[in-house]
Scaffold this motif. Structure first.
Motif, PDB file in Angstrom:
ATOM      1  N   ASP A  47       0.845  -1.191   0.000  1.00 26.07           N
ATOM      2  CA  ASP A  47       0.000   0.000   0.000  1.00 26.07           C
ATOM      3  C   ASP A  47       0.886   1.250   0.000  1.00 26.07           C
ATOM      4  O   ASP A  47       1.529   1.577   1.009  1.00 26.07           O
ATOM      5  N   GLU A  48       0.949   1.936  -1.137  1.00 25.27           N
ATOM      6  CA  GLU A  48       1.633   3.222  -1.269  1.00 25.27           C
ATOM      7  C   GLU A  48       3.100   3.147  -0.828  1.00 25.27           C
ATOM      8  O   GLU A  48       3.622   4.058  -0.186  1.00 25.27           O
ATOM      9  N   VAL A  49       3.789   2.031  -1.163  1.00 26.14           N
ATOM     10  CA  VAL A  49       5.200   1.926  -0.788  1.00 26.14           C
ATOM     11  C   VAL A  49       6.071   2.852  -1.626  1.00 26.14           C
ATOM     12  O   VAL A  49       7.205   3.186  -1.234  1.00 26.14           O
ATOM     13  N   ASP A  50       5.593   3.254  -2.808  1.00 30.61           N
ATOM     14  CA  ASP A  50       6.385   4.117  -3.687  1.00 30.61           C
ATOM     15  C   ASP A  50       6.083   5.598  -3.481  1.00 30.61           C
ATOM     16  O   ASP A  50       6.622   6.444  -4.206  1.00 30.61           O
ATOM     17  N   ALA A  51       5.238   5.945  -2.512  1.00 30.66           N
ATOM     18  CA  ALA A  51       4.870   7.349  -2.316  1.00 30.66           C
ATOM     19  C   ALA A  51       6.069   8.229  -1.965  1.00 30.66           C
ATOM     20  O   ALA A  51       6.222   9.323  -2.530  1.00 30.66           O
ATOM     21  N   PRO A  52       6.975   7.804  -1.041  1.00 26.13           N
ATOM     22  CA  PRO A  52       8.105   8.679  -0.703  1.00 26.13           C
ATOM     23  C   PRO A  52       9.304   8.552  -1.641  1.00 26.13           C
ATOM     24  O   PRO A  52      10.342   9.145  -1.372  1.00 26.13           O
ATOM     25  N   LEU A  53       9.199   7.786  -2.738  1.00 27.79           N
ATOM     26  CA  LEU A  53      10.335   7.534  -3.624  1.00 27.79           C
ATOM     27  C   LEU A  53      10.297   8.477  -4.814  1.00 27.79           C
ATOM     28  O   LEU A  53       9.228   8.879  -5.286  1.00 27.79           O
ATOM     29  N   THR A 103      -1.427   2.210  -5.484  1.00 28.20           N
ATOM     30  CA  THR A 103      -0.505   3.287  -5.833  1.00 28.20           C
ATOM     31  C   THR A 103      -1.226   4.363  -6.627  1.00 28.20           C
ATOM     32  O   THR A 103      -2.282   4.114  -7.235  1.00 28.20           O
ATOM     33  N   HIS A 104      -0.645   5.567  -6.616  1.00 25.67           N
ATOM     34  CA  HIS A 104      -1.078   6.673  -7.461  1.00 25.67           C
ATOM     35  C   HIS A 104       0.060   7.158  -8.357  1.00 25.67           C
ATOM     36  O   HIS A 104      -0.077   8.162  -9.055  1.00 25.67           O
ATOM     37  N   HIS A 105       1.205   6.467  -8.319  1.00 24.71           N
ATOM     38  CA  HIS A 105       2.362   6.904  -9.086  1.00 24.71           C
ATOM     39  C   HIS A 105       2.208   6.455 -10.541  1.00 24.71           C
ATOM     40  O   HIS A 105       1.931   5.284 -10.813  1.00 24.71           O
ATOM     41  N   ARG A 106       2.417   7.377 -11.447  1.00 25.10           N
ATOM     42  CA  ARG A 106       2.200   7.083 -12.864  1.00 25.10           C
ATOM     43  C   ARG A 106       3.196   6.050 -13.386  1.00 25.10           C
ATOM     44  O   ARG A 106       2.852   5.194 -14.213  1.00 25.10           O
ATOM     45  N   LEU A 107       4.470   6.122 -12.930  1.00 27.30           N
ATOM     46  CA  LEU A 107       5.468   5.165 -13.423  1.00 27.30           C
ATOM     47  C   LEU A 107       5.134   3.748 -12.949  1.00 27.30           C
ATOM     48  O   LEU A 107       5.284   2.783 -13.708  1.00 27.30           O
TER      49      LEU A 107
END
Length: 470
Positions: free
Chosen positions: A396-402, A429-433
Motif C-alpha cells: 500500500d503506497e510503498v512508492d509514495a516517498p520515492l 498506488t497513485h504513481h504514474r510510473l
C-alpha cells in the motif's frame, strides 16, 4: 468493460438507424429525380415533334425553353449524381459500421468469456485466499500456542514440585509416625516380655506353693492321719489364718503395678506397620514417577528451545544475506545488515536494522530519511520473500516517498520477483510510473453521478485494443 462496450454498441445502433433513415430519404429523392427525368425526356420529344410545326419565332422561343429545360435537366442530373455519390458513401459507411458492429459483437463475446474466466479465477483466488488466511492465522497462533504449552508445562512442573514437596512432607510425617510406632511396638514387646516373665514366675511360684501345699497335706495325713481341713477344724483355725496375707497382698499389688506399667497392648501394631510400609513404598514410587516426568518435561522444553534457536538463526542468516544484496541493488551501493540486540538468546533478543546508504555513515533505520526508510523496508520485505515466498503480497503506497529513479529500480525488482511465479503482487498506488509498469490496472470511476463502477484494464492487451480500434 462490458457495460461501456454495450453503451458504445447502443450508440452505434442508433447512428446506423439514423443513417438508414437518411438513406431512405436519398432513395426517395432519387426516385423522384428519375421520374422528373423521364417526364423531361417525354417533354423533350414532344417539343421536338412540335418544333417542326413552328416558325422561326416560335422555334426561337421553343429553343430558349429547350435550353432552359436542358439546363434544368443538367442541374437535376448533377443533383442525381450527388445523391448517387452520397448513397454510395452511405452504403460504404454502413458496410464499415456493420463490420465494426460485427467486430464489437465478437469482442463482446470475448469479453463475456473473459469475464466468466475472471469470475472463476476470482472464486479460485478467494478460496486460496481463505485457505491462506486460515494458514496464516494458524501460523500466527502457533507461537502463542507454543508459549501457552510452555507456560502449561512450567505450571505443571511447579505443581509437580509442589506435590513432590507435599509428598516429601507426608513421607517425613509417615517416617516419624513409623518410628514412633516402632518405638511403641518395641516398648510393648519389652513390657509383654516382662509380663510373660512375671506370669511364668507367678505360675512357677503358684506351682511350687501348690506342691508345697500338697506335701504339707501329705505330711499331715502321714503324721496325723487326717486331712488338712479336718486338722484345721480340730485346731479351730481358719483358712485365712493359715495363709500369709501380707505376702499375698504385696504380690497382688506388685502384679497390678506391673500390669499398669505395660499399658494397653495394640494387637494390630504389626498389621499397621505393614500398611505403613506399603503406603511408604507407593509414595516413593509416585515420587520417582514425578521426578521422571519433571525431567522429561524439562528435556522437551530444552529440545523445543534448541530447535527454535537453530531455525531462528538459520532464517536470520538467510534473510540477512538477501537483505545485504537487495539493499546494494536498490541503493546502487552502500551497506546494510540485521543484528540481534539486548540478549544473547535469539528467542529473547530484539531486531535492529543498520543501513549505510552511499555517502552516509552506518546508522539505525530510525535515523534515515522517509524515502531511505521505505527503500530499506522494501529490501527487507523482498529478502523475506526470497527466504520464504508467500503466495500473495499486498503493498500500500510503498512508492509514495520515492523519486522516479528509485521507483524505476523498485519496479525492476518487482518484475524480477513476478517472473519467478512464486508470489502475486497487489499494489495500491497513485504513481504514474508504477501504474505504467503493471500488468493490470483496477480503478473506480463514476460513469453516472452518484454511481461508482469498477474499471479494469489489461495493459498486456493494449496493442490488441489499438489494432481493433484501427
Amino acid at each position: 468493460d462490458v457495460r461501456s462496450k454495450r453503451i458504445d454498441l447502443d450508440k452505434t445502433v442508433r447512428a446506423q438507424a439514423a443513417r438508414q433513415a437518411e438513406l431512405a430519404k436519398l432513395e426517395e429523392a432519387l426516385s423522384l429525380a428519375e421520374t422528373d427525368l423521364v417526364a423531361l425526356d417525354e417533354a423533350l420529344e414532344t417539343n421536338a415533334r412540335t418544333l417542326e410545326s413552328y416558325g422561326d419565332a416560335m422555334l426561337a422561343e421553343q429553343q430558349a425553353k429547350t435550353d432552359d429545360t436542358r439546363a434544368a435537366l443538367n442541374d437535376a442530373r448533377d443533383v442525381l449524381h450527388d445523391a448517387l455519390r452520397d448513397f454510395e458513401i452511405s452504403k460504404q459507411e454502413q458496410s464499415r459500421r456493420e463490420a465494426r458492429l460485427q467486430a464489437i459483437g465478437d469482442e463482446r463475446v470475448n469479453l463475456n468469456n473473459r469475464c466468466i474466466r475472471a469470475r472463476e479465477r476470482i472464486v479460485e483466488l478467494d478460496e486460496r485466499g481463505t485457505k491462506l488466511d486460515e494458514r496464516i492465522e494458524d501460523l500466527k497462533n502457533r507461537p502463542a500456542a507454543i508459549k501457552k504449552e510452555s507456560e502449561a508445562l512450567l505450571s505443571q512442573i511447579t505443581e509437580q514440585e509442589k506435590a513432590r514437596g507435599e509428598v516429601s512432607d507426608k513421607l517425613a510425617a509417615c517416617e516419624a509416625e513409623l518410628a514412633e510406632t516402632t518405638k511403641a511396638l518395641r516398648q510393648a514387646e519389652a513390657a509383654l516380655a516382662e509380663v510373660r516373665e512375671a506370669r511364668a514366675s507367678a505360675q512357677a511360684t503358684m506351682d511350687e506353693r501348690r506342691r508345697a501345699l500338697e506335701e504339707i497335706g501329705n505330711y499331715i495325713r502321714e503324721q496325723f492321719g487326717m486331712s488338712p481341713e479336718e486338722l484345721a477344724a480340730q485346731a479351730a483355725l481358719s483358712e485365712e489364718g493359715m495363709l500369709d496375707l501380707d505376702t499375698l497382698k504385696a504380690q497382688k499389688d506388685k502384679a497390678v503395678r506391673d500390669r499398669d506399667l505395660i499399658g494397653p497392648v495394640n494387637l494390630r501394631a504389626e498389621q499397621e506397620a505393614l500398611e505403613l510400609e506399603q503406603q511408604l513404598a507407593g509414595i516413593l514410587a509416585e515420587r520417582n514417577d514425578l521426578t521422571e516426568a519433571i525431567n522429561e518435561l524439562r528435556n522437551g522444553i530444552n529440545t523445543l528451545n534448541k530447535e527454535a534457536r537453530e531455525r531462528l538463526n538459520q532464517a536470520f542468516n538467510a534473510v540477512n544475506e538477501h537483505f545485504r544484496d537487495l539493499f546494494g541493488r536498490l541503493f546502487q551501493g552502500g551497506k546494510a545488515h540485521l543484528a540481534l540486540i539486548e540478549s544473547d538468546d535469539p528467542l529473547e533478543a530484539g531486531l535492529e536494522i543498520f543501513a549505510q546508504p552511499p555517502g552516509k555513515v552506518l546508522q539505525s533505520l530510525s535515523l534515515l530519511s522517509g524515502g531511505e526508510q521505505a527503500l530499506t523496508a522494501v529490501a527487507l520485505i523482498f529478502a523475506i520473500f526470497l527466504t520464504n515466498p508467500a503466495p500473495i503480497c499486498v503493498m500500500d503506497e510503498v512508492d509514495a516517498p520515492l523519486d522516479d529513479a528509485n521507483v524505476d529500480r523498485f519496479c525492476d525488482l518487482l518484475d524480477e520477483f513476478a517472473e519467478r511465479g512464486e508470489t502475486r503482487f497487489l499494489l495500491i498506488t497513485h504513481h504514474r510510473l508504477t501504474m505504467a509498469r503493471m500488468d493490470r490496472l483496477y480503478g473506480v470511476t463514476m460513469a453516472e453521478k452518484g454511481v461508482s463502477q469498477l474499471v479494469s484494464v489489461d495493459l498486456n492487451q493494449r496493442f490488441e485494443f489499438l489494432e481493433a480500434a484501427e
